[in-house]
Design a protein around this motif. Structure first.
Motif, PDB file in Angstrom:
ATOM      1  N   ILE A 280       0.898  -1.162   0.000  1.00 27.17           N
ATOM      2  CA  ILE A 280       0.000   0.000   0.000  1.00 27.17           C
ATOM      3  C   ILE A 280       0.940   1.216   0.000  1.00 27.17           C
ATOM      4  O   ILE A 280       1.818   1.323   0.865  1.00 27.17           O
ATOM      5  CB  ILE A 280      -0.902   0.022   1.264  1.00 27.17           C
ATOM      6  CG1 ILE A 280      -1.812  -1.223   1.341  1.00 27.17           C
ATOM      7  CG2 ILE A 280      -1.717   1.313   1.350  1.00 27.17           C
ATOM      8  CD1 ILE A 280      -2.930  -1.279   0.308  1.00 27.17           C
ATOM      9  N   GLN A 285      -1.381   4.734   3.515  1.00 23.05           N
ATOM     10  CA  GLN A 285      -1.168   3.804   4.631  1.00 23.05           C
ATOM     11  C   GLN A 285      -1.875   4.261   5.903  1.00 23.05           C
ATOM     12  O   GLN A 285      -2.188   5.432   6.061  1.00 23.05           O
ATOM     13  CB  GLN A 285       0.337   3.663   4.906  1.00 23.05           C
ATOM     14  CG  GLN A 285       1.050   2.844   3.837  1.00 23.05           C
ATOM     15  CD  GLN A 285       2.563   2.776   4.024  1.00 23.05           C
ATOM     16  OE1 GLN A 285       3.093   3.278   5.019  1.00 23.05           O
ATOM     17  NE2 GLN A 285       3.252   2.183   3.061  1.00 23.05           N
ATOM     18  N   LEU A 289      -6.639   0.414   4.583  1.00 21.38           N
ATOM     19  CA  LEU A 289      -6.769  -0.123   3.220  1.00 21.38           C
ATOM     20  C   LEU A 289      -6.082  -1.488   3.065  1.00 21.38           C
ATOM     21  O   LEU A 289      -6.600  -2.373   2.385  1.00 21.38           O
ATOM     22  CB  LEU A 289      -6.227   0.872   2.198  1.00 21.38           C
ATOM     23  CG  LEU A 289      -6.969   2.211   2.184  1.00 21.38           C
ATOM     24  CD1 LEU A 289      -6.365   3.154   1.166  1.00 21.38           C
ATOM     25  CD2 LEU A 289      -8.454   2.002   1.887  1.00 21.38           C
ATOM     26  N   THR A 291      -5.759  -3.713   5.384  1.00 17.99           N
ATOM     27  CA  THR A 291      -6.665  -4.671   6.035  1.00 17.99           C
ATOM     28  C   THR A 291      -7.824  -5.012   5.100  1.00 17.99           C
ATOM     29  O   THR A 291      -8.179  -6.184   4.942  1.00 17.99           O
ATOM     30  CB  THR A 291      -7.224  -4.060   7.348  1.00 17.99           C
ATOM     31  OG1 THR A 291      -6.119  -3.661   8.149  1.00 17.99           O
ATOM     32  CG2 THR A 291      -8.079  -5.048   8.108  1.00 17.99           C
ATOM     33  N   ASP A 313       7.387 -14.748   3.758  1.00 20.24           N
ATOM     34  CA  ASP A 313       8.281 -13.791   4.391  1.00 20.24           C
ATOM     35  C   ASP A 313       7.607 -12.446   4.746  1.00 20.24           C
ATOM     36  O   ASP A 313       8.000 -11.390   4.223  1.00 20.24           O
ATOM     37  CB  ASP A 313       9.450 -13.548   3.405  1.00 20.24           C
ATOM     38  CG  ASP A 313      10.688 -13.080   4.132  1.00 20.24           C
ATOM     39  OD1 ASP A 313      10.652 -13.076   5.367  1.00 20.24           O
ATOM     40  OD2 ASP A 313      11.659 -12.683   3.454  1.00 20.24           O
ATOM     41  N   LYS A 320       1.728  -7.388  11.747  1.00 17.03           N
ATOM     42  CA  LYS A 320       0.860  -6.693  12.719  1.00 17.03           C
ATOM     43  C   LYS A 320      -0.550  -6.592  12.167  1.00 17.03           C
ATOM     44  O   LYS A 320      -1.536  -6.898  12.846  1.00 17.03           O
ATOM     45  CB  LYS A 320       1.370  -5.260  12.960  1.00 17.03           C
ATOM     46  CG  LYS A 320       2.442  -5.176  13.987  1.00 17.03           C
ATOM     47  CD  LYS A 320       2.789  -3.693  14.239  1.00 17.03           C
ATOM     48  CE  LYS A 320       4.197  -3.610  14.795  1.00 17.03           C
ATOM     49  NZ  LYS A 320       4.818  -2.320  14.684  1.00 17.03           N
ATOM     50  N   LYS A 453      -5.465  -3.189  19.869  1.00 14.88           N
ATOM     51  CA  LYS A 453      -6.252  -2.840  18.682  1.00 14.88           C
ATOM     52  C   LYS A 453      -7.575  -3.594  18.603  1.00 14.88           C
ATOM     53  O   LYS A 453      -8.473  -3.219  17.858  1.00 14.88           O
ATOM     54  CB  LYS A 453      -5.449  -3.150  17.413  1.00 14.88           C
ATOM     55  CG  LYS A 453      -4.254  -2.275  17.237  1.00 14.88           C
ATOM     56  CD  LYS A 453      -4.679  -0.939  16.714  1.00 14.88           C
ATOM     57  CE  LYS A 453      -3.605   0.092  16.870  1.00 14.88           C
ATOM     58  NZ  LYS A 453      -4.069   1.426  16.528  1.00 14.88           N
TER      59      LYS A 453
END
Ligand SMILES: CC(C)(COP(=O)(O)OP(=O)(O)OC[C@H]1O[C@@H](n2cnc3c(N)ncnc32)[C@H](O)[C@@H]1OP(=O)(O)O)[C@@H](O)C(=O)NCCC(=O)NCCS
Length: 455
Positions: A280, A285, A289, A291, A313, A320, A453
């Motif tokens: 993104i 960011q 978006l 997510t 990787d 996160k 979160k």
């Protein structure tokens, strides 16, 4: 003898010390010098034409055109070592600005530079001046123009751009997330593949962003039909509107980011999609978006023939984002209830996460650990100790396996060889306990960030 700055700093440091210090004001940080811009229309380039950019003459702008009412802020790279070496610097200029401008939909590329002073070889003796534009275009496997007028003259075609492939998802977000004057912004995700005419060339332009944002990124060979591509766009309104609740009627697409997925074969006739690259761009960011794109990708592959979805990787920030999404999804599953979580990791958890969301078993185990920590009362010493123990046992499992393997070979090898094996493979108990405690602390801090979160 000609010397580049890279050799100067490594091998010829002492010999050229005086020369080098005289020119140290001409060493620019490449991450700071490169400026990206997503250009929506010719108005975005006014400042550039006003600047003393010798390679360009003022363009003949068509002001009667409908123009995007949105300006995308310029942004910087996160890394640039693939272009400018490990030191990430550029030698030979004062006030250097390297302009990497992309037309916002078609991604046509302009590459130019401005500076206040440039050294010459005559001034520096044998020290070579860097040629940053060459270094960039050498790694860009696509057409780049150095002529701003030419770049500008093609911008009128941006409005008519229609993304490649099929639309798989449309969504809107409230922006800013927690400001006073919240507006709706509209996005659309497309899925494409290499069979679509023109997409291969488009992909070549998209992937030029990778080396600036993903560690050790490399280009992929898209001739392989097992690659899927998801490309996210914002729909930028072409007319100012006071009604932000409905989708803009007239809009132009603006590239936001993309994801490449390789469909691995899984026995007997299934697929195992693997997320390879996921990007993104910085102006987009931290507004949800990534997510949204990941969630849409999960939905797209949530079919019987998908075994599970893996990630090749993952970067720390991607992990996160993925943890937050996966925990949000799994916390409502029956096998992830607080009672089940406190009884420990189970096969049923892995099965349910895979069946419902195609989450891989390794990631499901991580989700279990995060959600269990969320439900643990850390003020209750027994409960908290039992959680820590469970995590440390998992961390210690590879070591325990190594010991078992060593015991298995004991009867088969001479005594002296076995002692040597033990010496090199067995870590003293104290060291191991200390290392486990440190590892645990890092993991817990990561998990607590995710839990915060989850609300
Ligand atoms: C990683 C990346 C895909 C995240 O995309 P995004 O659209 O910014 O992510 P979201 O807005 O959906 O973030 C969701 C949550 O993830 C976490 N997160 C995402 N990016 C983060 C960052 N840079 N630092 C810390 N936390 C981050 C946050 O908790 C965030 O929620 P918050 O903004 O409310 O705090 C994007 O930053 C990116 O493309 N980075 C560069 C390339 C890269 O690393 N790609 C992944 C390679 S596998």
């Amino acid at each position: 003898m000609t010397i580049s700055l890279a050799t100067l700093t490594i091998t010829d440091k002492h010999h050229n010390h005086l020369a080098f210090s005289a020119f140290e004001n001409y060493v620019a940080d490449s991450n700071e010098s490169v400026k990206f811009k997503l250009v929506t229309c010719s108005d975005d380039l006014e400042e550039d034409f006003q600047e003393n950019d010798t390679s360009n003459t003022k363009a003949n702008h068509n002001h009667s055109d409908k123009k995007s009412v949105t300006r995308i802020e310029s942004f910087k790279p996160e890394m640039s070592y693939q272009f400018f070496g490990q030191n990430e610097n550029i030698f030979g200029y004062k006030n250097l600005c390297i302009k990497l401008y992309y037309s916002c939909a078609r991604l046509n590329i302009y590459l130019g530079k401005t500076y206040s002073i440039m050294l010459t070889k005559e001034k520096t003796g044998d020290i070579e001046i860097d040629e940053p534009l060459k270094k960039i275009s050498n790694l860009y496997e696509t057409k780049v123009t150095n002529n701003l007028t030419e770049f500008c003259s093609n911008l009128s075609k941006e409005k008519s751009f229609v993304p490649y492939g099929e639309s798989v998802q449309e969504f809107s977000i409230d922006y800013p997330k927690d400001g006073e004057q919240v507006q709706k912004r509209y996005f659309q995700l497309f899925k494409a593949d290499n069979s679509i005419p023109g997409f291969t060339a488009y992909h070549e332009r998209m992937q030029t962003f990778l080396m600036w944002y993903i560690e050790a990124a490399s280009y992929i060979d898209i001739d392989d039909e097992r690659w899927d591509f998801f490309v996210l766009y914002e729909k930028l309104p072409l007319n100012p509107t006071t009604n932000t609740e409905s989708m803009p009627i007239e809009f132009q697409y603006c590239f936001v980011g993309y994801c490449t997925i390789y469909r691995y074969y899984s026995y007997p006739c299934n697929i195992r999609p693997c997320i390879s690259q996921f990007l993104i761009l910085p102006p987009f960011q931290r507004i949800g978006l990534g997510t949204n794109m990941l969630k849409s990708i999960y939905s797209h592959y949530n079919v019987k023939s998908t075994t599970d979805i893996r990630v090749e990787d993952p970067s720390e920030n991607f992990q996160k984002m993925r943890d937050i999404l996966d925990c949000t999804l799994c916390q409502n599953l029956s096998n992830f209830s607080p009672e089940k979580l406190s009884s420990g990791w189970s096969k049923e958890m892995a099965q349910e996460a895979q069946e419902k969301y195609k989450i891989s078993s390794r990631q499901a185990r991580r989700v279990y650990e995060i959600l269990r920590l969320k439900s643990v009362n850390r003020k209750n010493a027994n409960e908290y100790r039992s959680y820590r123990l469970a995590i440390k046992q998992r961390l210690n499992a590879p070591y325990q396996k190594q010991i078992k393997d060593l015991e298995r070979v004991k009867p088969k090898v001479p005594k002296s060889e076995y002692s040597a094996l033990m010496e090199t493979n067995i870590i003293p108990r104290e060291t191991r306990i200390h290392a486990l405690a440190n590892q645990y602390d890092l993991i817990e801090a990561d998990y607590l960030n995710v839990i915060e979160k989850l609300g």
